[in-house]
Design a protein around this motif. Sequence first.
Motif, PDB file in Angstrom:
ATOM      1  N   ILE A  95       0.862  -1.200   0.000  1.00 46.03           N
ATOM      2  CA  ILE A  95       0.000   0.000   0.000  1.00 46.03           C
ATOM      3  C   ILE A  95       0.890   1.239   0.000  1.00 46.03           C
ATOM      4  O   ILE A  95       1.917   1.282   0.677  1.00 46.03           O
ATOM      5  CB  ILE A  95      -0.899   0.012   1.267  1.00 46.03           C
ATOM      6  CG1 ILE A  95      -1.868  -1.164   1.259  1.00 46.03           C
ATOM      7  CG2 ILE A  95      -1.628   1.333   1.457  1.00 46.03           C
ATOM      8  CD1 ILE A  95      -2.950  -1.072   0.216  1.00 46.03           C
ATOM      9  N   ILE A  96       0.473   2.261  -0.746  1.00 45.91           N
ATOM     10  CA  ILE A  96       1.240   3.515  -0.754  1.00 45.91           C
ATOM     11  C   ILE A  96       0.696   4.410   0.356  1.00 45.91           C
ATOM     12  O   ILE A  96      -0.446   4.857   0.302  1.00 45.91           O
ATOM     13  CB  ILE A  96       1.124   4.218  -2.118  1.00 45.91           C
ATOM     14  CG1 ILE A  96       1.632   3.268  -3.209  1.00 45.91           C
ATOM     15  CG2 ILE A  96       1.889   5.525  -2.114  1.00 45.91           C
ATOM     16  CD1 ILE A  96       1.568   3.831  -4.599  1.00 45.91           C
ATOM     17  N   GLY A  97       1.515   4.651   1.363  1.00 49.78           N
ATOM     18  CA  GLY A  97       1.087   5.496   2.482  1.00 49.78           C
ATOM     19  C   GLY A  97       0.091   4.777   3.364  1.00 49.78           C
ATOM     20  O   GLY A  97       0.258   3.603   3.690  1.00 49.78           O
ATOM     21  N   GLY A  98      -0.957   5.474   3.734  1.00 53.81           N
ATOM     22  CA  GLY A  98      -1.955   4.922   4.645  1.00 53.81           C
ATOM     23  C   GLY A  98      -2.733   6.051   5.270  1.00 53.81           C
ATOM     24  O   GLY A  98      -2.944   7.089   4.630  1.00 53.81           O
ATOM     25  N   GLY A  99      -3.128   5.888   6.518  1.00 54.51           N
ATOM     26  CA  GLY A  99      -3.897   6.953   7.155  1.00 54.51           C
ATOM     27  C   GLY A  99      -4.065   6.723   8.639  1.00 54.51           C
ATOM     28  O   GLY A  99      -3.699   5.671   9.172  1.00 54.51           O
ATOM     29  N   MET A 100      -4.611   7.724   9.287  1.00 55.58           N
ATOM     30  CA  MET A 100      -4.885   7.677  10.721  1.00 55.58           C
ATOM     31  C   MET A 100      -6.348   7.269  10.908  1.00 55.58           C
ATOM     32  O   MET A 100      -7.193   7.559  10.047  1.00 55.58           O
ATOM     33  CB  MET A 100      -4.617   9.084  11.279  1.00 55.58           C
ATOM     34  CG  MET A 100      -4.961   9.326  12.707  1.00 55.58           C
ATOM     35  SD  MET A 100      -6.662   9.865  12.952  1.00 55.58           S
ATOM     36  CE  MET A 100      -6.670  11.514  12.302  1.00 55.58           C
ATOM     37  N   LEU A 101      -6.653   6.611  12.010  1.00 60.24           N
ATOM     38  CA  LEU A 101      -8.049   6.283  12.331  1.00 60.24           C
ATOM     39  C   LEU A 101      -8.384   6.846  13.708  1.00 60.24           C
ATOM     40  O   LEU A 101      -7.573   6.742  14.634  1.00 60.24           O
ATOM     41  CB  LEU A 101      -8.253   4.771  12.366  1.00 60.24           C
ATOM     42  CG  LEU A 101      -8.227   4.032  11.025  1.00 60.24           C
ATOM     43  CD1 LEU A 101      -8.257   2.521  11.259  1.00 60.24           C
ATOM     44  CD2 LEU A 101      -9.401   4.459  10.126  1.00 60.24           C
ATOM     45  N   ALA A 102      -9.594   7.394  13.844  1.00 59.22           N
ATOM     46  CA  ALA A 102     -10.000   7.963  15.130  1.00 59.22           C
ATOM     47  C   ALA A 102     -11.449   7.600  15.421  1.00 59.22           C
ATOM     48  O   ALA A 102     -12.197   7.198  14.512  1.00 59.22           O
ATOM     49  CB  ALA A 102      -9.849   9.484  15.099  1.00 59.22           C
ATOM     50  N   ASP A 103     -11.819   7.742  16.682  1.00 57.70           N
ATOM     51  CA  ASP A 103     -13.235   7.590  17.055  1.00 57.70           C
ATOM     52  C   ASP A 103     -13.885   8.936  16.748  1.00 57.70           C
ATOM     53  O   ASP A 103     -13.676   9.908  17.431  1.00 57.70           O
ATOM     54  CB  ASP A 103     -13.383   7.219  18.525  1.00 57.70           C
ATOM     55  CG  ASP A 103     -12.897   8.293  19.472  1.00 57.70           C
ATOM     56  OD1 ASP A 103     -12.010   9.085  19.073  1.00 57.70           O
ATOM     57  OD2 ASP A 103     -13.400   8.380  20.607  1.00 57.70           O
ATOM     58  N   VAL A 139      -7.740   5.206  -3.851  1.00 53.90           N
ATOM     59  CA  VAL A 139      -8.904   4.356  -3.577  1.00 53.90           C
ATOM     60  C   VAL A 139      -8.446   3.050  -2.923  1.00 53.90           C
ATOM     61  O   VAL A 139      -9.052   2.565  -1.969  1.00 53.90           O
ATOM     62  CB  VAL A 139      -9.683   4.070  -4.878  1.00 53.90           C
ATOM     63  CG1 VAL A 139     -10.910   3.214  -4.601  1.00 53.90           C
ATOM     64  CG2 VAL A 139     -10.081   5.373  -5.561  1.00 53.90           C
ATOM     65  N   ARG A 140      -7.335   2.512  -3.424  1.00 53.58           N
ATOM     66  CA  ARG A 140      -6.822   1.264  -2.852  1.00 53.58           C
ATOM     67  C   ARG A 140      -6.423   1.472  -1.384  1.00 53.58           C
ATOM     68  O   ARG A 140      -6.719   0.654  -0.516  1.00 53.58           O
ATOM     69  CB  ARG A 140      -5.613   0.799  -3.671  1.00 53.58           C
ATOM     70  CG  ARG A 140      -5.683  -0.660  -4.067  1.00 53.58           C
ATOM     71  CD  ARG A 140      -4.745  -0.948  -5.221  1.00 53.58           C
ATOM     72  NE  ARG A 140      -3.356  -0.596  -4.963  1.00 53.58           N
ATOM     73  CZ  ARG A 140      -2.515  -1.303  -4.212  1.00 53.58           C
ATOM     74  NH1 ARG A 140      -2.905  -2.415  -3.638  1.00 53.58           N
ATOM     75  NH2 ARG A 140      -1.266  -0.913  -4.034  1.00 53.58           N
ATOM     76  N   THR A 141      -5.754   2.584  -1.115  1.00 47.81           N
ATOM     77  CA  THR A 141      -5.370   2.871   0.274  1.00 47.81           C
ATOM     78  C   THR A 141      -6.620   3.043   1.135  1.00 47.81           C
ATOM     79  O   THR A 141      -6.680   2.560   2.273  1.00 47.81           O
ATOM     80  CB  THR A 141      -4.493   4.149   0.350  1.00 47.81           C
ATOM     81  OG1 THR A 141      -3.461   4.048  -0.611  1.00 47.81           O
ATOM     82  CG2 THR A 141      -3.888   4.329   1.720  1.00 47.81           C
ATOM     83  N   ALA A 142      -7.622   3.713   0.583  1.00 52.66           N
ATOM     84  CA  ALA A 142      -8.856   3.950   1.353  1.00 52.66           C
ATOM     85  C   ALA A 142      -9.554   2.624   1.668  1.00 52.66           C
ATOM     86  O   ALA A 142     -10.054   2.427   2.784  1.00 52.66           O
ATOM     87  CB  ALA A 142      -9.781   4.880   0.569  1.00 52.66           C
ATOM     88  N   GLU A 143      -9.565   1.715   0.690  1.00 54.15           N
ATOM     89  CA  GLU A 143     -10.190   0.399   0.941  1.00 54.15           C
ATOM     90  C   GLU A 143      -9.455  -0.335   2.064  1.00 54.15           C
ATOM     91  O   GLU A 143     -10.066  -0.928   2.954  1.00 54.15           O
ATOM     92  CB  GLU A 143     -10.162  -0.453  -0.337  1.00 54.15           C
ATOM     93  CG  GLU A 143     -11.260  -0.050  -1.303  1.00 54.15           C
ATOM     94  CD  GLU A 143     -11.022  -0.583  -2.709  1.00 54.15           C
ATOM     95  OE1 GLU A 143      -9.926  -1.121  -2.991  1.00 54.15           O
ATOM     96  OE2 GLU A 143     -11.949  -0.437  -3.534  1.00 54.15           O
ATOM     97  N   PHE A 144      -8.127  -0.241   2.027  1.00 48.42           N
ATOM     98  CA  PHE A 144      -7.307  -0.888   3.058  1.00 48.42           C
ATOM     99  C   PHE A 144      -7.635  -0.290   4.442  1.00 48.42           C
ATOM    100  O   PHE A 144      -7.821  -1.021   5.427  1.00 48.42           O
ATOM    101  CB  PHE A 144      -5.826  -0.686   2.698  1.00 48.42           C
ATOM    102  CG  PHE A 144      -4.875  -1.053   3.791  1.00 48.42           C
ATOM    103  CD1 PHE A 144      -4.573  -2.379   4.052  1.00 48.42           C
ATOM    104  CD2 PHE A 144      -4.264  -0.073   4.562  1.00 48.42           C
ATOM    105  CE1 PHE A 144      -3.680  -2.728   5.074  1.00 48.42           C
ATOM    106  CE2 PHE A 144      -3.379  -0.401   5.580  1.00 48.42           C
ATOM    107  CZ  PHE A 144      -3.092  -1.731   5.828  1.00 48.42           C
ATOM    108  N   MET A 145      -7.738   1.026   4.510  1.00 51.59           N
ATOM    109  CA  MET A 145      -7.997   1.680   5.801  1.00 51.59           C
ATOM    110  C   MET A 145      -9.392   1.347   6.324  1.00 51.59           C
ATOM    111  O   MET A 145      -9.610   1.256   7.530  1.00 51.59           O
ATOM    112  CB  MET A 145      -7.801   3.199   5.690  1.00 51.59           C
ATOM    113  CG  MET A 145      -6.361   3.641   5.514  1.00 51.59           C
ATOM    114  SD  MET A 145      -5.205   2.939   6.718  1.00 51.59           S
ATOM    115  CE  MET A 145      -5.856   3.547   8.264  1.00 51.59           C
ATOM    116  N   LYS A 146     -10.317   1.152   5.395  1.00 59.16           N
ATOM    117  CA  LYS A 146     -11.668   0.756   5.832  1.00 59.16           C
ATOM    118  C   LYS A 146     -11.611  -0.607   6.539  1.00 59.16           C
ATOM    119  O   LYS A 146     -12.233  -0.803   7.591  1.00 59.16           O
ATOM    120  CB  LYS A 146     -12.608   0.703   4.615  1.00 59.16           C
ATOM    121  CG  LYS A 146     -14.021   0.337   4.978  1.00 59.16           C
ATOM    122  CD  LYS A 146     -14.915   0.251   3.753  1.00 59.16           C
ATOM    123  CE  LYS A 146     -16.184  -0.509   4.093  1.00 59.16           C
ATOM    124  NZ  LYS A 146     -17.028  -0.775   2.932  1.00 59.16           N
TER     125      LYS A 146
END
Length: 538
Positions: free
Chosen positions: A352-360, A439-446
């Motif tokens: 995956i290229i990059g990624g993201g943070m997750l929060a409540d 979109v691929r990164t977003a699917e992974f983060m989901k």
Amino acid sequence: MSDYDVIVIGAGAGGGVAAGVLAEAGKKVLLIERGSNLSFEQVGRDHLRNQRLSQYGHNAGPDIEGNPRTDEAGRVIRPHESGYQNNAATVGSGTRVYAGQAWRFMPQDFKMATIYGVPDGSSLADWPITYEDVEPYYEKVEWEIGVFGDRDTMTHLPPYKKDYPMPPLDLPKKSQVLKRGLDTLGWDMMRLPRLINSVPYNDRPACIRCQHCVGFACPVDAKNGTQNTMITRALASGNCTLRSETVVSRLMTDSSGRITGVTIIDDEATVNITAEVVVLSCGAVETARLLLNSKTKQEPYGIGNNHDQVGRHLQGHYYPGGYGLFEEPIWDGVGPGATIATAKFNHDNDGIIGGGMLADEDIMLPIIFWKNAMPPDLPKWGSANKAFMRENYKRVVNVRGPVQEISHPDGRVTVNSVVTDKYDIPVAHLSGTTHPETVRTAEFMKTKAFEWMKAAGVVKMWGDTPRLRLSGGQHQSGTTRMGDDPVNSVVDKWCSVHGHDNLYVADGSVHVTNAGFNPVETIMALAWRTSENIAKTW
Ligand SMILES: Cc1cc2nc3c(=O)[nH]c(=O)nc-3n(C[C@H](O)[C@H](O)[C@H](O)COP(=O)(O)OP(=O)(O)OC[C@H]3O[C@@H](n4cnc5c(N)ncnc54)[C@H](O)[C@@H]3O)c2cc1C
């Protein structure tokens, strides 16, 4: 002799900081804002008309009529409508009504192309500066504007030199429950830093933990935007004049193409004002529009645009995640909302290229709960829908976060030569999409959001599928990106427009990439760095 030392266009996150730093450095500053200086009452509390849910209007501008944009489907879009990519237009701009999530970007976020390579069709690039260049300014923003947080939990970053000036707020019940999930999985947990007073700070009170934070003005003024910090300081210095409800229609130049000031529209009349230096802080869409609308003999396609870079690489944040249903009520009504997060997936994800943070995520007003958070197998209306809302409003959580977008040169702002605004100025035309890798990164983060909720004990989960689209909106950035080479960037590492030593950009436009974090602390930090340099140079 010029009318002002510096004209700053736009009184939002970047412009507010620029005005404060420059005025306190002794520069004679004119701060121009097209929106008005709204009082708390004028911002309003309508659940259907606010900057978070703009169903029938919004509460922090711009005016719905007379400020359209267009898209590639040929639609003329009003500011509160989907596809407009709005942030706000008032003194403080988005910072008047934001959630105040105050993130530093990670060192890796400044080197995306080096770490991941450049995917086909993408314009992914490194920044010409590093985390270490911005770090002292992150600290200034945290202390001078006011952020609460806990540096010991920010283990994804190099050690902070100074802790946050205010401690984090206690965890509401939903965060305590979600923390169980992070603990079970062994994922790191951060206390989410926010530009909010958790204790009295800078002569204003602490947060009262109400439910109207994001999308609204703070009833006790505990939220720290630029309107109650840096702009207040700029005006108190005696060196800054604020001119709201005033639109800059173009940049002025002399016959050699050198910037000499701005043209404003005041009571429908056109007025020229001169300055030694001009700072553009109009937000990523409007800064590009103003440059493109300012054509000269030397730069016939717009100032700074001889290499067709102005307006390109527009990005914001996909915000993937999902909703989860608990058996027990987990919502205790305690605001402001998002309090815990994980940065475990911002980088180093296989394939995956990059990624993201997750929060409540922040609190959901009942109407937002109905509009966005209903399970897909539930009828959208009728008694079953009402029963679900009644029984489950306090049982549903929302876990999501911003994804690092992969720059695409065709996601862009141009100007529409046919459609104009109420002042007859060509409007912004929005076209293209982000890169498919986003979109691929977003699917992974989901999937990661779902893993977190499952580990916390939800009995049912649902969420939207990320789809390819243009991105910008409240986190808009990239349209005058920084770089050493004018062929693929618009400003240099001091945010001065290539070829114009007295024209600077201090807003989200200069971000080369937008990281997997909300951008405002980086916008403020860079504006501080740029303005300090202007004060030294000019
Ligand atoms: C509801 C909401 C919640 C948010 N929550 C967060 C959060 O939690 N964390 C986070 O990081 N970010 C958040 N944001 C986003 C944040 O507010 C933006 O990233 C930030 O304001 C962008 O700063 P900027 O300086 O680029 O532009 P802005 O702050 O938008 O400032 C641009 C200003 O320029 C003015 N302007 C434009 N053109 C002209 C012109 N021609 N003449 C005169 N004036 C002009 C505009 O009216 C505007 O006031 C949120 C935004 C909203 C609306």
